[in-house]
Motif scaffolding. Structure first.
Motif, PDB file in Angstrom:
ATOM      1  N   ARG A  95      -6.620  20.185 -32.234  1.00  0.00           N
ATOM      2  CA  ARG A  95      -6.218  19.887 -33.607  1.00  0.00           C
ATOM      3  C   ARG A  95      -5.919  18.411 -33.851  1.00  0.00           C
ATOM      4  NH1 ARG A  95      -1.795  21.410 -35.101  1.00  0.00           N
ATOM      5  NH2 ARG A  95      -0.785  21.793 -33.105  1.00  0.00           N
ATOM      6  N   PHE A  96      -5.652  17.659 -32.815  1.00  0.00           N
ATOM      7  CA  PHE A  96      -5.322  16.239 -32.942  1.00  0.00           C
ATOM      8  C   PHE A  96      -6.511  15.390 -32.503  1.00  0.00           C
ATOM      9  CE2 PHE A  96      -0.553  15.879 -33.328  1.00  0.00           C
ATOM     10  CZ  PHE A  96      -0.291  17.241 -33.425  1.00  0.00           C
ATOM     11  N   SER A  97      -6.739  14.308 -33.231  1.00  0.00           N
ATOM     12  CA  SER A  97      -7.735  13.325 -32.813  1.00  0.00           C
ATOM     13  C   SER A  97      -7.213  11.937 -33.156  1.00  0.00           C
ATOM     14  CB  SER A  97      -9.077  13.582 -33.495  1.00  0.00           C
ATOM     15  OG  SER A  97      -8.952  13.396 -34.902  1.00  0.00           O
ATOM     16  N   ALA A  98      -7.683  10.950 -32.429  1.00  0.00           N
ATOM     17  CA  ALA A  98      -7.265   9.573 -32.682  1.00  0.00           C
ATOM     18  C   ALA A  98      -8.416   8.644 -32.364  1.00  0.00           C
ATOM     19  CB  ALA A  98      -6.039   9.206 -31.845  1.00  0.00           C
ATOM     20  N   GLU A  99      -8.440   7.537 -33.071  1.00  0.00           N
ATOM     21  CA  GLU A  99      -9.475   6.549 -32.799  1.00  0.00           C
ATOM     22  C   GLU A  99      -8.928   5.149 -33.016  1.00  0.00           C
ATOM     23  OE1 GLU A  99     -12.677   7.556 -35.418  1.00  0.00           O
ATOM     24  OE2 GLU A  99     -11.686   6.768 -37.193  1.00  0.00           O
ATOM     25  N   ARG A 100      -9.566   4.214 -32.346  1.00  0.00           N
ATOM     26  CA  ARG A 100      -9.227   2.796 -32.477  1.00  0.00           C
ATOM     27  C   ARG A 100     -10.554   2.038 -32.360  1.00  0.00           C
ATOM     28  NH1 ARG A 100      -5.620  -1.198 -28.599  1.00  0.00           N
ATOM     29  NH2 ARG A 100      -4.954  -2.626 -30.272  1.00  0.00           N
ATOM     30  N   LEU A 101     -11.350   2.139 -33.403  1.00  0.00           N
ATOM     31  CA  LEU A 101     -12.753   1.748 -33.340  1.00  0.00           C
ATOM     32  C   LEU A 101     -12.970   0.270 -33.023  1.00  0.00           C
ATOM     33  CD1 LEU A 101     -14.175   3.881 -36.264  1.00  0.00           C
ATOM     34  CD2 LEU A 101     -14.397   4.278 -33.799  1.00  0.00           C
ATOM     35  N   LYS A 102     -12.224  -0.620 -33.602  1.00  0.00           N
ATOM     36  CA  LYS A 102     -12.471  -2.054 -33.408  1.00  0.00           C
ATOM     37  C   LYS A 102     -11.415  -2.692 -32.515  1.00  0.00           C
ATOM     38  CE  LYS A 102     -14.967  -2.588 -37.761  1.00  0.00           C
ATOM     39  NZ  LYS A 102     -15.062  -3.316 -39.061  1.00  0.00           N
ATOM     40  N   GLY A 103     -10.650  -1.866 -31.824  1.00  0.00           N
ATOM     41  CA  GLY A 103      -9.659  -2.395 -30.908  1.00  0.00           C
ATOM     42  C   GLY A 103      -8.425  -2.971 -31.573  1.00  0.00           C
ATOM     43  N   VAL A 104      -8.233  -2.687 -32.873  1.00  0.00           N
ATOM     44  CA  VAL A 104      -7.042  -3.202 -33.557  1.00  0.00           C
ATOM     45  C   VAL A 104      -6.306  -2.016 -34.182  1.00  0.00           C
ATOM     46  CG1 VAL A 104      -6.141  -4.785 -35.296  1.00  0.00           C
ATOM     47  CG2 VAL A 104      -8.158  -5.414 -33.965  1.00  0.00           C
ATOM     48  N   ASP A 105      -6.638  -1.692 -35.441  1.00  0.00           N
ATOM     49  CA  ASP A 105      -5.994  -0.577 -36.121  1.00  0.00           C
ATOM     50  C   ASP A 105      -6.350   0.750 -35.464  1.00  0.00           C
ATOM     51  OD1 ASP A 105      -6.145  -1.722 -39.606  1.00  0.00           O
ATOM     52  OD2 ASP A 105      -5.341  -2.618 -37.770  1.00  0.00           O
ATOM     53  N   SER A 106      -5.493   1.737 -35.709  1.00  0.00           N
ATOM     54  CA  SER A 106      -5.758   3.069 -35.171  1.00  0.00           C
ATOM     55  C   SER A 106      -5.360   4.113 -36.200  1.00  0.00           C
ATOM     56  CB  SER A 106      -4.963   3.287 -33.883  1.00  0.00           C
ATOM     57  OG  SER A 106      -5.139   4.596 -33.383  1.00  0.00           O
ATOM     58  N   THR A 107      -6.036   5.249 -36.150  1.00  0.00           N
ATOM     59  CA  THR A 107      -5.655   6.388 -36.971  1.00  0.00           C
ATOM     60  C   THR A 107      -5.453   7.606 -36.081  1.00  0.00           C
ATOM     61  OG1 THR A 107      -7.959   6.929 -37.399  1.00  0.00           O
ATOM     62  CG2 THR A 107      -6.825   5.586 -39.041  1.00  0.00           C
ATOM     63  N   LEU A 108      -4.477   8.410 -36.436  1.00  0.00           N
ATOM     64  CA  LEU A 108      -4.198   9.679 -35.777  1.00  0.00           C
ATOM     65  C   LEU A 108      -4.355  10.779 -36.822  1.00  0.00           C
ATOM     66  CD1 LEU A 108      -3.026  11.257 -33.258  1.00  0.00           C
ATOM     67  CD2 LEU A 108      -0.779  10.936 -34.315  1.00  0.00           C
ATOM     68  N   LYS A 109      -5.120  11.792 -36.488  1.00  0.00           N
ATOM     69  CA  LYS A 109      -5.380  12.864 -37.452  1.00  0.00           C
ATOM     70  C   LYS A 109      -4.949  14.209 -36.878  1.00  0.00           C
ATOM     71  CE  LYS A 109      -9.358  10.503 -39.496  1.00  0.00           C
ATOM     72  NZ  LYS A 109     -10.828  10.555 -39.755  1.00  0.00           N
ATOM     73  N   ILE A 110      -4.446  15.057 -37.747  1.00  0.00           N
ATOM     74  CA  ILE A 110      -4.115  16.425 -37.388  1.00  0.00           C
ATOM     75  C   ILE A 110      -4.867  17.353 -38.342  1.00  0.00           C
ATOM     76  CG2 ILE A 110      -2.285  18.107 -36.991  1.00  0.00           C
ATOM     77  CD1 ILE A 110      -0.279  15.819 -36.923  1.00  0.00           C
ATOM     78  N   GLN A 111      -5.643  18.277 -37.747  1.00  0.00           N
ATOM     79  CA  GLN A 111      -6.413  19.210 -38.569  1.00  0.00           C
ATOM     80  C   GLN A 111      -6.762  20.447 -37.768  1.00  0.00           C
ATOM     81  OE1 GLN A 111     -10.201  17.656 -39.925  1.00  0.00           O
ATOM     82  NE2 GLN A 111     -10.444  19.257 -41.455  1.00  0.00           N
ATOM     83  N   PRO A 112      -6.257  21.613 -38.136  1.00  0.00           N
ATOM     84  CA  PRO A 112      -5.274  21.898 -39.179  1.00  0.00           C
ATOM     85  C   PRO A 112      -3.850  21.775 -38.655  1.00  0.00           C
ATOM     86  CG  PRO A 112      -6.016  23.927 -38.187  1.00  0.00           C
ATOM     87  CD  PRO A 112      -6.729  22.818 -37.467  1.00  0.00           C
ATOM     88  N   ALA A 113      -2.937  21.450 -39.519  1.00  0.00           N
ATOM     89  CA  ALA A 113      -1.546  21.280 -39.108  1.00  0.00           C
ATOM     90  C   ALA A 113      -0.851  22.628 -38.937  1.00  0.00           C
ATOM     91  CB  ALA A 113      -0.789  20.436 -40.126  1.00  0.00           C
ATOM     92  N   LYS A 114       0.097  22.655 -37.991  1.00  0.00           N
ATOM     93  CA  LYS A 114       0.933  23.821 -37.771  1.00  0.00           C
ATOM     94  C   LYS A 114       2.394  23.440 -38.047  1.00  0.00           C
ATOM     95  CE  LYS A 114      -1.853  26.130 -34.228  1.00  0.00           C
ATOM     96  NZ  LYS A 114      -1.822  26.716 -32.853  1.00  0.00           N
ATOM     97  N   LEU A 115       3.219  24.461 -38.230  1.00  0.00           N
ATOM     98  CA  LEU A 115       4.633  24.195 -38.500  1.00  0.00           C
ATOM     99  C   LEU A 115       5.264  23.347 -37.404  1.00  0.00           C
ATOM    100  CD1 LEU A 115       5.817  27.700 -39.798  1.00  0.00           C
ATOM    101  CD2 LEU A 115       5.262  25.674 -41.168  1.00  0.00           C
ATOM    102  N   GLU A 116       4.870  23.605 -36.134  1.00  0.00           N
ATOM    103  CA  GLU A 116       5.483  22.892 -35.014  1.00  0.00           C
ATOM    104  C   GLU A 116       5.051  21.433 -34.904  1.00  0.00           C
ATOM    105  OE1 GLU A 116       3.674  25.738 -34.763  1.00  0.00           O
ATOM    106  OE2 GLU A 116       2.354  25.673 -33.001  1.00  0.00           O
ATOM    107  N   ASP A 117       4.139  21.014 -35.778  1.00  0.00           N
ATOM    108  CA  ASP A 117       3.741  19.601 -35.798  1.00  0.00           C
ATOM    109  C   ASP A 117       4.733  18.739 -36.581  1.00  0.00           C
ATOM    110  OD1 ASP A 117       0.267  20.559 -36.205  1.00  0.00           O
ATOM    111  OD2 ASP A 117       1.453  20.289 -34.370  1.00  0.00           O
TER     112      ASP A 117
END
Lengths: 114, 113
Positions: A64-86
Protein backbone atom coordinates in the motif's frame (compact mmCIF):
# COMPACT_ATOMS: atom_id res chain seq x y z
CA UNK A 1 20.08 27.45 6.09
CA UNK A 2 16.55 26.29 5.29
CA UNK A 3 15.39 23.16 7.03
CA UNK A 4 13.52 20.14 5.73
CA UNK A 5 10.21 21.18 4.19
CA UNK A 6 7.10 19.00 4.16
CA UNK A 7 3.58 19.42 2.87
CA UNK A 8 0.80 19.23 3.60
CA UNK A 9 0.99 19.67 7.36
CA UNK A 10 -2.35 17.99 7.99
CA UNK A 11 -4.50 15.61 6.00
CA UNK A 12 -7.78 13.90 6.78
CA UNK A 13 -9.01 11.14 4.47
CA UNK A 14 -11.40 8.24 4.58
CA UNK A 15 -10.17 4.66 4.60
CA UNK A 16 -9.48 3.20 1.17
CA UNK A 17 -8.66 6.64 -0.22
CA UNK A 18 -5.18 7.57 -1.40
CA UNK A 19 -2.87 10.30 -0.13
CA UNK A 20 0.55 11.69 -1.01
CA UNK A 21 3.10 13.56 1.03
CA UNK A 22 5.93 15.72 -0.27
CA UNK A 23 9.38 16.39 1.18
CA UNK A 24 12.17 18.77 0.19
CA UNK A 25 15.39 17.99 2.10
CA UNK A 26 18.11 20.37 3.20
CA UNK A 27 20.10 21.54 0.20
CA UNK A 28 23.05 19.27 -0.50
CA UNK A 29 21.81 16.39 1.63
CA UNK A 30 22.18 13.17 -0.30
CA UNK A 31 20.28 10.91 2.08
CA UNK A 32 16.55 11.19 2.67
CA UNK A 33 14.41 9.23 5.10
CA UNK A 34 10.69 8.75 5.63
CA UNK A 35 9.55 7.83 9.14
CA UNK A 36 6.16 6.95 10.56
CA UNK A 37 5.44 8.16 14.09
CA UNK A 38 2.36 6.72 15.77
CA UNK A 39 1.03 8.73 18.70
CA UNK A 40 3.05 8.05 21.84
CA UNK A 41 5.85 6.21 20.05
CA UNK A 42 9.23 6.99 18.57
CA UNK A 43 9.64 7.39 14.82
CA UNK A 44 9.98 4.20 12.79
CA UNK A 45 11.91 4.18 9.54
CA UNK A 46 9.87 3.38 6.45
CA UNK A 47 12.38 3.99 3.67
CA UNK A 48 15.84 5.45 3.13
CA UNK A 49 17.15 6.94 -0.12
CA UNK A 50 20.75 7.66 -1.04
CA UNK A 51 20.46 10.21 -3.87
CA UNK A 52 17.71 8.63 -5.99
CA UNK A 53 18.37 5.01 -5.02
CA UNK A 54 16.65 3.03 -2.26
CA UNK A 55 19.01 1.92 0.52
CA UNK A 56 16.50 0.36 2.92
CA UNK A 57 12.78 -0.22 2.48
CA UNK A 58 12.48 -3.30 4.65
CA UNK A 59 9.85 -1.69 6.92
CA UNK A 60 7.74 -0.20 4.10
CA UNK A 61 4.36 -1.95 3.64
CA UNK A 62 4.83 -2.27 -0.08
CA UNK A 63 1.31 -3.48 -0.78
CA UNK A 64 0.00 0.00 0.00
CA UNK A 65 2.95 2.37 0.46
CA UNK A 66 5.26 3.64 -2.26
CA UNK A 67 7.93 6.31 -2.35
CA UNK A 68 10.12 7.88 -4.96
CA UNK A 69 12.95 10.37 -5.21
CA UNK A 70 13.33 10.67 -8.96
CA UNK A 71 15.91 13.46 -9.29
CA UNK A 72 17.73 12.85 -6.03
CA UNK A 73 16.21 15.89 -4.31
CA UNK A 74 12.48 16.03 -3.54
CA UNK A 75 10.59 12.92 -2.52
CA UNK A 76 6.99 11.81 -2.36
CA UNK A 77 5.43 9.14 -0.16
CA UNK A 78 2.10 7.67 -1.22
CA UNK A 79 -0.43 5.50 0.55
CA UNK A 80 -3.05 3.68 -1.52
CA UNK A 81 -5.44 2.52 -0.17
CA UNK A 82 -5.23 3.95 3.32
CA UNK A 83 -6.23 2.00 6.41
CA UNK A 84 -7.28 3.25 9.83
CA UNK A 85 -3.95 2.12 11.31
CA UNK A 86 -2.09 4.44 8.94
CA UNK A 87 -3.15 7.38 11.11
CA UNK A 88 0.17 8.83 12.24
CA UNK A 89 2.65 11.62 11.67
CA UNK A 90 4.84 11.07 8.63
CA UNK A 91 8.25 12.61 9.11
CA UNK A 92 10.86 13.30 6.48
CA UNK A 93 14.51 13.65 7.48
CA UNK A 94 17.75 14.24 5.61
CA UNK A 95 21.45 13.89 6.19
CA UNK A 96 24.59 14.75 4.25
CA UNK A 97 25.22 11.17 3.25
CA UNK A 98 27.57 8.26 3.80
CA UNK A 99 29.18 8.26 7.26
CA UNK A 100 27.32 11.45 8.23
CA UNK A 101 24.87 10.32 10.85
CA UNK A 102 23.23 13.60 11.85
CA UNK A 103 19.64 13.46 10.66
CA UNK A 104 17.49 16.58 10.52
CA UNK A 105 13.74 16.28 10.57
CA UNK A 106 10.97 18.26 8.96
CA UNK A 107 7.77 19.29 10.79
CA UNK A 108 5.86 16.22 9.63
CA UNK A 109 2.46 15.58 8.09
CA UNK A 110 -0.27 14.51 10.48
CA UNK A 111 -2.52 12.00 8.71
CA UNK A 112 -5.91 11.04 10.09
CA UNK A 113 -7.75 8.16 8.43
CA UNK A 114 -11.45 7.94 9.29
CA UNK B 1 18.12 -5.88 15.01
CA UNK B 2 18.80 -3.05 17.43
CA UNK B 3 16.45 -2.51 20.38
CA UNK B 4 16.51 0.70 22.41
CA UNK B 5 14.77 1.02 25.76
CA UNK B 6 14.19 4.40 27.39
CA UNK B 7 13.30 5.35 30.97
CA UNK B 8 11.40 7.01 32.49
CA UNK B 9 8.41 7.52 30.22
CA UNK B 10 7.43 10.68 32.12
CA UNK B 11 9.52 12.98 34.29
CA UNK B 12 8.58 16.11 36.20
CA UNK B 13 11.22 18.33 37.77
CA UNK B 14 11.21 21.72 39.45
CA UNK B 15 12.60 24.57 37.41
CA UNK B 16 16.30 24.89 38.09
CA UNK B 17 16.75 21.24 39.04
CA UNK B 18 18.46 18.62 36.89
CA UNK B 19 16.81 15.97 34.73
CA UNK B 20 18.29 12.63 33.69
CA UNK B 21 16.92 10.29 31.03
CA UNK B 22 18.44 6.86 30.47
CA UNK B 23 18.55 4.52 27.50
CA UNK B 24 19.90 1.03 26.96
CA UNK B 25 20.68 -0.59 23.63
CA UNK B 26 21.08 -4.19 22.59
CA UNK B 27 23.56 -4.19 19.69
CA UNK B 28 27.14 -3.95 20.96
CA UNK B 29 28.21 -2.77 17.49
CA UNK B 30 26.14 0.42 17.77
CA UNK B 31 28.36 3.46 17.43
CA UNK B 32 26.24 6.60 17.20
CA UNK B 33 23.75 7.82 19.80
CA UNK B 34 21.73 11.00 19.19
CA UNK B 35 19.15 12.67 21.38
CA UNK B 36 16.15 14.45 19.93
CA UNK B 37 13.73 16.93 21.48
CA UNK B 38 10.21 17.01 20.09
CA UNK B 39 7.81 19.81 20.92
CA UNK B 40 4.10 19.56 20.28
CA UNK B 41 3.27 19.70 16.60
CA UNK B 42 6.92 19.77 15.51
CA UNK B 43 9.41 17.32 14.16
CA UNK B 44 12.23 15.93 16.32
CA UNK B 45 15.13 18.34 16.79
CA UNK B 46 18.66 16.99 17.19
CA UNK B 47 20.03 18.45 20.44
CA UNK B 48 23.18 16.44 21.10
CA UNK B 49 24.86 13.25 19.95
CA UNK B 50 27.78 11.06 20.91
CA UNK B 51 29.91 8.51 19.11
CA UNK B 52 31.17 5.28 20.56
CA UNK B 53 34.76 6.46 20.87
CA UNK B 54 33.76 9.17 23.36
CA UNK B 55 32.53 8.71 26.93
CA UNK B 56 30.95 12.10 27.51
CA UNK B 57 29.96 15.19 25.57
CA UNK B 58 28.63 18.50 26.86
CA UNK B 59 26.92 21.46 25.23
CA UNK B 60 26.01 24.23 27.67
CA UNK B 61 23.27 22.81 29.95
CA UNK B 62 23.03 19.50 28.11
CA UNK B 63 25.37 16.53 28.44
CA UNK B 64 25.35 12.95 27.26
CA UNK B 65 27.30 10.06 28.80
CA UNK B 66 27.97 6.69 27.22
CA UNK B 67 28.89 3.42 28.93
CA UNK B 68 29.75 0.96 26.17
CA UNK B 69 30.40 -1.91 28.56
CA UNK B 70 26.95 -1.66 30.08
CA UNK B 71 25.40 -0.59 26.76
CA UNK B 72 23.64 2.43 28.12
CA UNK B 73 23.71 6.17 27.58
CA UNK B 74 22.08 9.06 29.39
CA UNK B 75 20.95 12.62 28.77
CA UNK B 76 21.58 15.15 31.52
CA UNK B 77 19.91 18.56 31.54
CA UNK B 78 21.04 20.97 34.26
CA UNK B 79 19.39 24.19 35.45
CA UNK B 80 16.15 23.22 33.74
CA UNK B 81 13.91 25.91 32.30
CA UNK B 82 10.23 25.86 31.26
CA UNK B 83 11.25 25.74 27.59
CA UNK B 84 12.92 22.38 28.24
CA UNK B 85 9.44 20.84 28.55
CA UNK B 86 9.04 18.45 25.60
CA UNK B 87 9.29 14.78 24.64
CA UNK B 88 12.87 13.53 24.40
CA UNK B 89 13.90 10.54 22.30
CA UNK B 90 17.15 8.64 22.36
CA UNK B 91 18.27 6.65 19.35
CA UNK B 92 21.07 4.43 18.12
CA UNK B 93 22.66 3.49 14.82
CA UNK B 94 23.85 -0.13 14.78
CA UNK B 95 27.02 0.06 12.72
CA UNK B 96 29.04 2.07 10.25
CA UNK B 97 27.57 2.11 6.77
CA UNK B 98 24.04 1.72 8.09
CA UNK B 99 22.41 5.02 9.05
CA UNK B 100 19.16 3.42 10.19
CA UNK B 101 18.15 5.07 13.47
CA UNK B 102 16.31 2.98 16.05
CA UNK B 103 14.44 5.21 18.48
CA UNK B 104 13.50 4.75 22.10
CA UNK B 105 9.92 5.16 23.23
CA UNK B 106 10.33 8.72 24.46
CA UNK B 107 10.29 10.61 27.77
CA UNK B 108 7.81 13.38 28.40
CA UNK B 109 9.68 15.97 30.48
CA UNK B 110 7.67 18.58 32.33
CA UNK B 111 9.40 21.48 34.05
CA UNK B 112 7.38 22.82 36.96
CA UNK B 113 7.77 26.60 37.38
Amino acid sequence: EAGVAQSPRYKIIEKRQSVAFWCNPISGHATLYWYQQILGQGPKLLIQFQNNGVVDDSQLPKDRFSAERLKGVDSTLKIQPAKLEDSAVYLCASSLGVASYEQYFGPGTRLTVT
Amino acid sequence: GENVEQHPSTLSVQEGDSAVIKCTYSDSASNYFPWYKQELGKGPQLIIDIRSNVGEKKDQRIAVTLNKTAKHFSLHITETQPEDSAVYFCAAIPNFGNEKLTFGTGTRLTIIP
